[in-house]
Scaffold this motif. Structure first.
Motif, PDB file in Angstrom:
ATOM      1  N   GLN A   1      31.511 -21.650 -45.650  1.00  0.00           N
ATOM      2  CA  GLN A   1      32.425 -22.493 -44.888  1.00  0.00           C
ATOM      3  C   GLN A   1      31.674 -23.344 -43.879  1.00  0.00           C
ATOM      4  O   GLN A   1      32.037 -24.482 -43.614  1.00  0.00           O
ATOM      5  CB  GLN A   1      33.456 -21.625 -44.164  1.00  0.00           C
ATOM      6  CG  GLN A   1      34.482 -21.032 -45.118  1.00  0.00           C
ATOM      7  CD  GLN A   1      35.321 -19.979 -44.439  1.00  0.00           C
ATOM      8  OE1 GLN A   1      35.163 -19.694 -43.271  1.00  0.00           O
ATOM      9  NE2 GLN A   1      36.211 -19.397 -45.202  1.00  0.00           N
TER      10      GLN A   1
ATOM     11  N   VAL B   1      37.184 -26.696 -41.599  1.00  0.00           N
ATOM     12  CA  VAL B   1      36.623 -25.590 -42.379  1.00  0.00           C
ATOM     13  C   VAL B   1      35.565 -24.856 -41.563  1.00  0.00           C
ATOM     14  O   VAL B   1      35.465 -23.628 -41.596  1.00  0.00           O
ATOM     15  CB  VAL B   1      36.034 -26.123 -43.701  1.00  0.00           C
ATOM     16  CG1 VAL B   1      35.559 -24.975 -44.563  1.00  0.00           C
ATOM     17  CG2 VAL B   1      37.079 -26.932 -44.444  1.00  0.00           C
TER      18      VAL B   1
ATOM     19  N   ARG C   1      37.043 -22.466 -39.362  1.00  0.00           N
ATOM     20  CA  ARG C   1      37.373 -21.231 -40.079  1.00  0.00           C
ATOM     21  C   ARG C   1      36.160 -20.322 -40.199  1.00  0.00           C
ATOM     22  O   ARG C   1      36.294 -19.098 -40.216  1.00  0.00           O
ATOM     23  CB  ARG C   1      37.881 -21.568 -41.471  1.00  0.00           C
ATOM     24  CG  ARG C   1      39.298 -22.011 -41.448  1.00  0.00           C
ATOM     25  CD  ARG C   1      39.812 -21.986 -42.862  1.00  0.00           C
ATOM     26  NE  ARG C   1      41.064 -22.684 -42.930  1.00  0.00           N
ATOM     27  CZ  ARG C   1      41.356 -23.562 -43.871  1.00  0.00           C
ATOM     28  NH1 ARG C   1      40.477 -23.845 -44.801  1.00  0.00           N
ATOM     29  NH2 ARG C   1      42.524 -24.146 -43.888  1.00  0.00           N
TER      30      ARG C   1
ATOM     31  N   TYR D   1      38.284 -25.476 -49.164  1.00  0.00           N
ATOM     32  CA  TYR D   1      37.038 -25.939 -48.549  1.00  0.00           C
ATOM     33  C   TYR D   1      37.112 -27.404 -48.131  1.00  0.00           C
ATOM     34  O   TYR D   1      36.144 -27.985 -47.678  1.00  0.00           O
ATOM     35  CB  TYR D   1      35.854 -25.687 -49.487  1.00  0.00           C
ATOM     36  CG  TYR D   1      35.684 -24.218 -49.723  1.00  0.00           C
ATOM     37  CD1 TYR D   1      35.083 -23.418 -48.760  1.00  0.00           C
ATOM     38  CD2 TYR D   1      36.192 -23.612 -50.870  1.00  0.00           C
ATOM     39  CE1 TYR D   1      34.983 -22.056 -48.936  1.00  0.00           C
ATOM     40  CE2 TYR D   1      36.087 -22.249 -51.053  1.00  0.00           C
ATOM     41  CZ  TYR D   1      35.472 -21.483 -50.081  1.00  0.00           C
ATOM     42  OH  TYR D   1      35.383 -20.132 -50.246  1.00  0.00           O
TER      43      TYR D   1
END
Lengths: 284, 332
Positions: free
Chosen positions: A241, A249, A252, A58
């Motif tokens: 996220q 992040v 993602r 993270y």
């Protein structure tokens, strides 16, 4: 003469207005899918879908969301199985033992109302149930809460499909001297592709639902290993996220959302396919 | 042979006639077993809503008995640590965001539903139906993400400044109070896109059950298509369309994740379209982690869930009863 023209103009105006609204809505849907795909593809990699999060995931370090993908599949699979165990007998009872009666209509009404209850309420109920049973946030608790969410979807979709079965099927079967149970077998065979559609739709809805598993399934970075341990899910992976301040992040999160959308759309298409293409034993 | 005296000789045969052969008896036993077990499932489903409501009442009882109801509903401060539980900002936020969504969604959705029911062929409808199902099936977190990516910048950089320059000068309702873009309008817009397919589907279903003769009569009398539609909507479809709107409202009211991502999560009474707010479902979802440490906190959140359930149940039952009456009147 003038009045007729005015009427015609009005007619045309409203027709185009309605078309405009419909096209706008379709364009928005396209925009959503394209937008997610456009932002998601950039961050999508093999590592994303084949690994669990590693330390510092993270903060932008390595790893993927395999734990959430597998967790979501387990949750949705368990919930759909549990829901079918209740929904299929209920629907068949409505059509075989209580056909056309008040009971069937009342059950239908109850299911429709259950469909309207927000999934966060099911989550809160599941949480209470969990505490009552002495469980902690776990795969099992998540499955129970999610089963409540998908139960009405599964049951009502299947119900619609069973009511489309030809009428003479029932008369023919019963006239041959079958018991109700044996007729139920005939009906099940006739509606099997539809049942698969209903199950797939419920499965897709189960994968996408987050509010019910938020309290009950918890979240973890490990792969799911036991019914009594917390489990990750894809929607919550997107959500968590996205709430980090790091752009890598967040990228993602877009990729995870893309994976989620592709999964749901694929299941949806599969459901449609099973309805129209399968059915070797179906009398039409 | 005296038949009346030797009845015991006939007993097996009589029994066999009454019960049928062993195979038939077995078939009947299986049948009644199936009937009972599936009946049990029906019973479970029927009791489920009651059980959920009862559980939520029991769990929220501590807070309901500790504070008077009007204080909970109208109190404006939310400080669980200090024992102050005012739900008013959350209720107001939920209602406000739902109203914004309905304002944006209702007219386009109803018109689209009318178009699908009255103007399209059954083949086009068969092609569009899966598309609507698809739209319903997209997870709410994806809608939320889309909102963050596209709607928030739009509201922040384009709509917000524009509205502030023009309408905002006159009406404080349109003033741009919050430069971040996270607020009622963004959440409401995404919510509108989410409830759109539901309203379309129900409107279409209800209108299609209007008697066909009515349509044919009107067209035969020389009415234009729009006049026909108007008349059918007014005479036969209005309750159903209202039901569709109410269903959309209750769906929007309970939506959790997408709103939570977009509304800004500030517990205040919203006064402007651009204000950040907080909704009841977001309250529950955001605070589940802390509930163990503060007394009455869990009970308060269960109370929020109970309020949500009460509103949604009320609206749903009303709307469904209307729909059932309309579609069954047609079926008869």
């Amino acid at each position: 003469m003038k009045r007729t023209q005015l009427r015609k103009v009005k007619d045309r105006f409203f027709t185009w207005l309605m078309r405009f609204f419909l096209v706008t809505a379709a364009a928005l849907l396209g925009l959503i899918l394209l937008g997610i795909a456009w932002r998601g593809v950039g961050a999508l990699s093999w590592e994303m879908v084949s690994q669990s999060p590693q330390g510092g995931f993270y903060l932008g370090k390595g790893g993927g969301i395999l734990n959430a993908i597998v967790g979501s599949l387990y949750l949705a699979l368990g919930a759909t199985t549990l829901a079918s165990l209740i929904a299929i007998p209920v629907v068949l009872y409505m059509h075989v033992y209580a056909r056309g009666g008040r009971l069937a209509n009342n059950v239908r009404l109850t299911l429709d109302i259950m469909w309207g209850i927000p999934s966060i309420v099911y989550g809160a109920f599941g949480f209470s149930l969990m505490i009552f049973l002495g469980l902690r946030a776990s795969l099992l608790a998540g499955i129970i809460a999610l089963a409540l969410v998908v139960l009405p979807i599964l049951a009502r979709t299947f119900d619609e499909i069973v009511s489309m079965a030809p009428r003479h099927l029932r008369e023919t079967a019963l006239a041959l001297g079958t018991t109700r149970l044996e007729f139920l077998g005939v009906l099940l065979r006739q509606t099997a592709p539809g049942l698969l559609t209903a199950i797939l739709l419920a499965f897709g809805r189960g994968i996408g639902d987050a509010a019910s598993v938020l309290f009950t399934a918890g979240y973890t970075d490990n792969m799911p290993e036991s019914l009594l341990r917390p489990v990750a899910s894809l929607p919550l992976a997107v959500f968590f996220q996205l709430s980090t301040p790091f752009p890598e992040v967040q990228a993602r999160a877009y990729a995870s959302a893309l994976v989620l959308t592709i999964l749901v759309l694929a299941i949806s298409l599969l459901a449609h396919f099973s309805m129209t293409r399968l059915g070797r034993h179906v009398i039409r | 042979m005296d038949l009346t005296r030797d009845t015991h000789l006939f007993k097996p045969a009589v029994k066999r006639i009454a019960w049928g052969s062993r195979v038939q008896r077995w078939r009947r036993v299986k049948d009644s077993c199936a009937r009972m077990s599936s009946g049990t499932a029906v019973l479970i489903v029927c009791l489920l809503v009651g059980v959920i409501a009862a559980t939520l009442v029991i769990r929220s009882w501590p807070i309901l008995s500790a504070y008077p109801l009007d204080e909970l509903l109208t109190g404006q401060t939310w400080q669980p640590l200090h024992g102050r539980f005012g739900f008013a900002p959350f209720i107001a936020g939920s209602i406000a965001v739902t109203l914004v969504a309905m304002m944006l969604a209702v007219i386009p959705a109803v018109f689209s539903g009318i178009y699908l029911a009255e103007y399209t062929s059954s083949r086009a409808r068969a092609a569009l139906k899966p598309l609507i199902d698809l739209l319903v099936g997209i997870p709410s977190v994806v809608y939320g993400l889309w909102g963050i990516l596209f709607i928030i910048p739009l509201v922040r950089d384009v709509i917000g400044p524009w509205s502030d320059r023009t309408l905002g000068q006159v009406f404080p309702f349109f003033a741009r109070t919050n430069p971040s873009g996270y607020g009622l309008l963004s959440a409401g817009f995404v919510l509108a896109v989410m409830v759109f397919p539901l309203i379309v589907a129900v409107t279409e279903e209800v209108l299609r059950s209007a008697p066909r003769e009515m349509r044919e009569t009107l067209l035969a009398l020389g009415a234009t298509r729009w006049e026909t539609t108007q008349c059918i909507v007014r005479r036969a479809g209005l309750p159903g369309i209202l039901a569709a709107i109410v269903l959309g409202f209750s769906r929007a009211f309970g939506e959790t994740l997408a709103i939570m991502m977009l509304i800004g999560n500030v517990p205040q009474m919203p006064t402007s379209l651009f204000d950040a707010a907080y909704s009841l479902p977001a309250l529950i979802a955001n605070n589940y982690g802390e509930i163990m440490s503060v007394p009455l906190y869990e009970s308060a959140l269960m109370g929020a869930a109970l309020a949500l359930l009460a509103v949604v149940l009320l609206f749903n039952i009303l709307a469904r009863l209307v729909i059932v009456r309309l579609t069954q009147a047609q079926a008869r």
